[in-house]
Design a protein around this motif. Structure first.
Motif, PDB file in Angstrom:
ATOM      1  N   LEU A 133      43.951  48.755  34.599  1.00 13.75           N
ATOM      2  CA  LEU A 133      42.558  49.207  34.563  1.00 13.75           C
ATOM      3  C   LEU A 133      42.409  50.549  35.281  1.00 13.75           C
ATOM      4  CD1 LEU A 133      40.614  45.890  35.234  1.00 13.75           C
ATOM      5  CD2 LEU A 133      40.946  47.058  33.058  1.00 13.75           C
TER       6      LEU A 133
ATOM      7  N   PHE B   4      30.118  46.702  40.308  1.00 11.09           N
ATOM      8  CA  PHE B   4      31.059  46.472  39.218  1.00 11.09           C
ATOM      9  C   PHE B   4      32.395  45.970  39.767  1.00 11.09           C
ATOM     10  CE2 PHE B   4      30.246  47.979  34.815  1.00 11.09           C
ATOM     11  CZ  PHE B   4      28.865  48.124  34.931  1.00 11.09           C
TER      12      PHE B   4
ATOM     13  N   VAL C  57      34.105  42.230  39.131  1.00  8.98           N
ATOM     14  CA  VAL C  57      35.416  42.101  38.483  1.00  8.98           C
ATOM     15  C   VAL C  57      36.393  41.376  39.408  1.00  8.98           C
ATOM     16  CG1 VAL C  57      37.407  43.380  37.628  1.00  8.98           C
ATOM     17  CG2 VAL C  57      35.111  44.093  36.976  1.00  8.98           C
TER      18      VAL C  57
ATOM     19  N   THR D  27      35.472  37.608  39.496  1.00 10.90           N
ATOM     20  CA  THR D  27      35.861  36.879  38.283  1.00 10.90           C
ATOM     21  C   THR D  27      37.375  36.763  38.150  1.00 10.90           C
ATOM     22  OG1 THR D  27      35.607  38.959  37.049  1.00 10.90           O
ATOM     23  CG2 THR D  27      33.767  37.411  37.001  1.00 10.90           C
ATOM     24  N   LEU D  28      38.094  37.779  38.601  1.00  8.78           N
ATOM     25  CA  LEU D  28      39.551  37.663  38.606  1.00  8.78           C
ATOM     26  C   LEU D  28      39.993  36.539  39.541  1.00  8.78           C
ATOM     27  CD1 LEU D  28      40.713  41.404  38.654  1.00  8.78           C
ATOM     28  CD2 LEU D  28      40.936  39.780  36.766  1.00  8.78           C
TER      29      LEU D  28
ATOM     30  N   VAL E  34      37.113  46.374  28.528  1.00  9.51           N
ATOM     31  CA  VAL E  34      36.460  45.077  28.341  1.00  9.51           C
ATOM     32  C   VAL E  34      37.384  44.119  27.599  1.00  9.51           C
ATOM     33  CG1 VAL E  34      34.507  43.882  27.301  1.00  9.51           C
ATOM     34  CG2 VAL E  34      34.168  46.103  28.380  1.00  9.51           C
TER      35      VAL E  34
ATOM     36  N   LEU F 295      40.038  42.745  30.014  1.00  7.42           N
ATOM     37  CA  LEU F 295      39.503  41.767  30.958  1.00  7.42           C
ATOM     38  C   LEU F 295      39.220  40.425  30.294  1.00  7.42           C
ATOM     39  CD1 LEU F 295      37.049  43.962  33.076  1.00  7.42           C
ATOM     40  CD2 LEU F 295      39.103  42.797  33.891  1.00  7.42           C
TER      41      LEU F 295
ATOM     42  N   TYR G   2      40.818  36.654  31.202  1.00  3.55           N
ATOM     43  CA  TYR G   2      40.019  35.491  31.601  1.00  3.55           C
ATOM     44  C   TYR G   2      40.363  34.264  30.766  1.00  3.55           C
ATOM     45  CZ  TYR G   2      36.970  38.792  34.076  1.00  3.55           C
ATOM     46  OH  TYR G   2      36.479  39.757  34.914  1.00  3.55           O
TER      47      TYR G   2
ATOM     48  N   ALA H 176      28.474  41.797  33.642  1.00  3.63           N
ATOM     49  CA  ALA H 176      28.871  40.401  33.829  1.00  3.63           C
ATOM     50  C   ALA H 176      28.474  39.564  32.626  1.00  3.63           C
ATOM     51  CB  ALA H 176      28.208  39.841  35.089  1.00  3.63           C
TER      52      ALA H 176
ATOM     53  N   LEU I 227      30.971  40.312  29.736  1.00  2.00           N
ATOM     54  CA  LEU I 227      32.300  39.743  29.979  1.00  2.00           C
ATOM     55  C   LEU I 227      32.296  38.227  29.828  1.00  2.00           C
ATOM     56  CD1 LEU I 227      33.790  41.741  32.991  1.00  2.00           C
ATOM     57  CD2 LEU I 227      34.546  41.751  30.617  1.00  2.00           C
TER      58      LEU I 227
END
Length: 545
Positions: A12, A35, A39, A42-43, A184, A187, A191, A361, A364
């Motif tokens: 990224l 941001f 990220v 969520t990671l 995007v 990512l 996920y 968010a 994603l």
């Protein structure tokens, strides 16, 4: 896993930094910070979920242990997508009251899900709605058809989310649109590949809370400007909008009755055919929790659409006072960015940063759910049926799902670039059209019509799917807007009234004409299935079917 996460962060960084160096960022430091925080959060959730995702049930259904309230909020999170937040607000900003046709259509589909779909789906299915449709019909043809309809729906829906994400990052960071879409895609692939439904659910929960909070704050700040008077807001909107009083009447967005009825049918019936929404009913323990999920989701979604209505009309008035947001008379970033621009107008850079992070968010989380639904259609409905011949091999099925996730990520990125200038709510309308034409008729009739046969379902469902896809392709959206032709072959943007009718008529006619021994056996099996779908008796056996 830790190594892979580090590689992802490095990817990224190396992808985005050159683009940022070449273009000027429009984002305040707060937006960039939020941001990054989201990220990273969520990671972390994905890595945590990956350690608890061991079986196909964990991967597809989060182990089946999500509660009704949690699942309802997660469903609302799935539904409150870029189309809802950015797209509907943009449509209201552009067309006034007509933009609300999407919000109303999205919402009224939920009673159908609550009354007709939720409990039977949970009692009969396992991971996908194809489990239900093929319960008393022949597995192979039904699963192929169901997977095809699901994939087309998912792809159309993904386009909308990718466009919204790309435009958002392009606007805020000055990054090239193509680079933003690729980020995007990377990512969302991460996920789903490693976190499965568990990670997707928790990302949805966090995102739904943030989005409802942010939209509420924006709506309050907007209404403060007008003394909490809707009448004053509407009067001011009429004064500054280029269409004048026309924004208070129908006809600015959908001009003819066929298009209006067709769009309404797509949005109302499409809800009950969306694969990423239907998958959520398998994450709860039983049918009671499935029903509660719909109840909570409907409340959250209805409240949210009231907020988008306020945001859209507020943008009409308040953005007019900010000429710096416009270029050559058009809003910079397009109408999809009306809500984002409004957040800066009413709350400054801090609110812009928060709303931007929430919008990111939102996108994603939704693309993760969509990608999971698409990959499960490939691995559970196609790979397990056609390649494994029904053999239970969880390791192979999960590997196939992860490969499918990567492929879908690449496709989503490419199509997101092609359809860069489309309104995201409109693109979701096309996804609803396909879902209403291909998935909903088969799912509904498999539950409630005794005379349904495999032949009728396959022929009628295929006709509905092909009609929807072909008419969208030769209609104004693709034939003119995407391909640049002067005139569309099919004059209507919304073909649902034709494709849904063809699907139901085709299923009805060819089922009645099927007098084979197989058809009679399928009809005879309806009674046992109906008892299970309504009471849950035999649900355990059904889940293993």
């Amino acid at each position: 896993m830790t190594i892979f996460a580090r590689l992802l962060v490095l990817l990224l960084a190396t992808t985005s930094l050159p683009a940022l160096a070449q273009t000027k960022s429009m984002a305040p430091g707060s937006a960039i910070l939020m941001f990054i925080l989201f990220v990273m959060l969520t990671l972390g959730i994905t890595i945590w979920a990956s350690k608890r995702t061991k079986t196909t049930k964990d991967f597809y259904a989060a182990g089946g242990g999500i509660g009704g309230f949690q699942n309802g909020l997660a469903i609302a999170g799935d539904y409150m997508s870029a189309a809802s937040f950015l797209g509907i607000a943009g449509l209201v900003y552009m067309s006034g009251f007509d933009g609300l046709i999407y919000a109303i259509g999205f919402l009224v589909g939920w009673p159908i899900v609550l009354l007709l779909i939720a409990e039977p789906l949970r009692n009969l299915g396992k991971y996908t709605f194809a489990d239900v449709a093929s319960f008393r019909l022949q597995q192979k043809p039904i699963r192929i058809l169901a997977a095809s309809g699901s994939l087309v729906t998912v792809i159309f829906y993904l386009i909308a989310q990718m466009v919204g994400a790309g435009k958002l990052i392009e606007l805020l960071f000055g990054m090239q649109y193509e680079v933003a879409v690729v980020i995007v895609g990377v990512l969302m692939t991460f996920y789903v590949t490693f976190g499965g439904m568990l990670a997707t659910t928790w990302v949805q929960l966090i995102k739904a809370i943030l989005l409802l909070s942010g939209a509420t704050l924006m709506a309050i700040l907007v209404m403060v400007q007008f003394g909490f008077s809707f009448e004053t807001m509407f009067a001011e909107a009429v004064k500054v909008h280029t269409k004048g009083t026309a924004i208070m009447a129908p006809g600015t967005l959908v001009a003819d009755p066929i298009s209006a009825i067709s769009l309404g049918m797509a949005l109302m019936f499409g809800t009950a055919g969306l694969p990423h929404i239907l998958m959520r009913f398998f994450t709860v323990r039983d049918a009671v929790q499935a029903r509660r999920s719909v109840f909570y989701a409907t409340g959250f979604i209805g409240y949210f659409y009231i907020l988008t209505f306020i945001i859209g009309f507020g943008a009409i008035v308040l953005l007019a006072a900010h000429p710096e947001y416009f270029s050559n008379g058009a809003l910079i970033g397009g109408t999809n960015m009306a809500a984002i621009r409004l957040s800066q107008a009413v709350g400054g850079d801090m609110l812009l940063g928060f709303i931007s992070a929430v919008a990111f968010a939102t996108i994603l989380a939704v693309v993760s759910g969509l990608t999971l639904a698409g990959s499960s259609a490939i691995s559970h409905d196609l790979y397990a049926t056609l390649i494994l011949k029904g053999e239970r091999n969880e390791e192979k099925e999960m590997r196939a799902s992860r490969i499918a996730t990567i492929v879908l990520g690449v496709i989503a990125v490419l199509l997101g670039i092609v359809f860069e200038n489309q309104n995201v709510a409109f693109m979701v309308g096309l996804a609803f059209c396909v879902a209403a034409s291909a998935n909903f008729p088969i799912l509904l009739l498999s539950m409630y019509w005794r005379r349904l046969t495999t032949r009728g379902a396959v022929i009628g469902g295929s006709l509905g799917l092909l009609t929807a896809v072909v008419l969208v392709f030769i209609g104004p959206t693709v034939w003119v807007d995407a391909f640049g032709n002067k005139e569309a072959i099919f004059p209507f943007k919304y073909p649902a009234i034709f494709s849904i009718s063809i699907a139901f008529i085709g299923i009805w006619v060819f089922s009645l004409l099927d007098n084979s021994a197989t058809a009679k056996a399928e009809q005879a099996a309806f009674d046992a299935q109906f008892v299970r779908s309504q009471t849950g008796i035999g649900a355990a056996e059904a889940s293993e079917h």
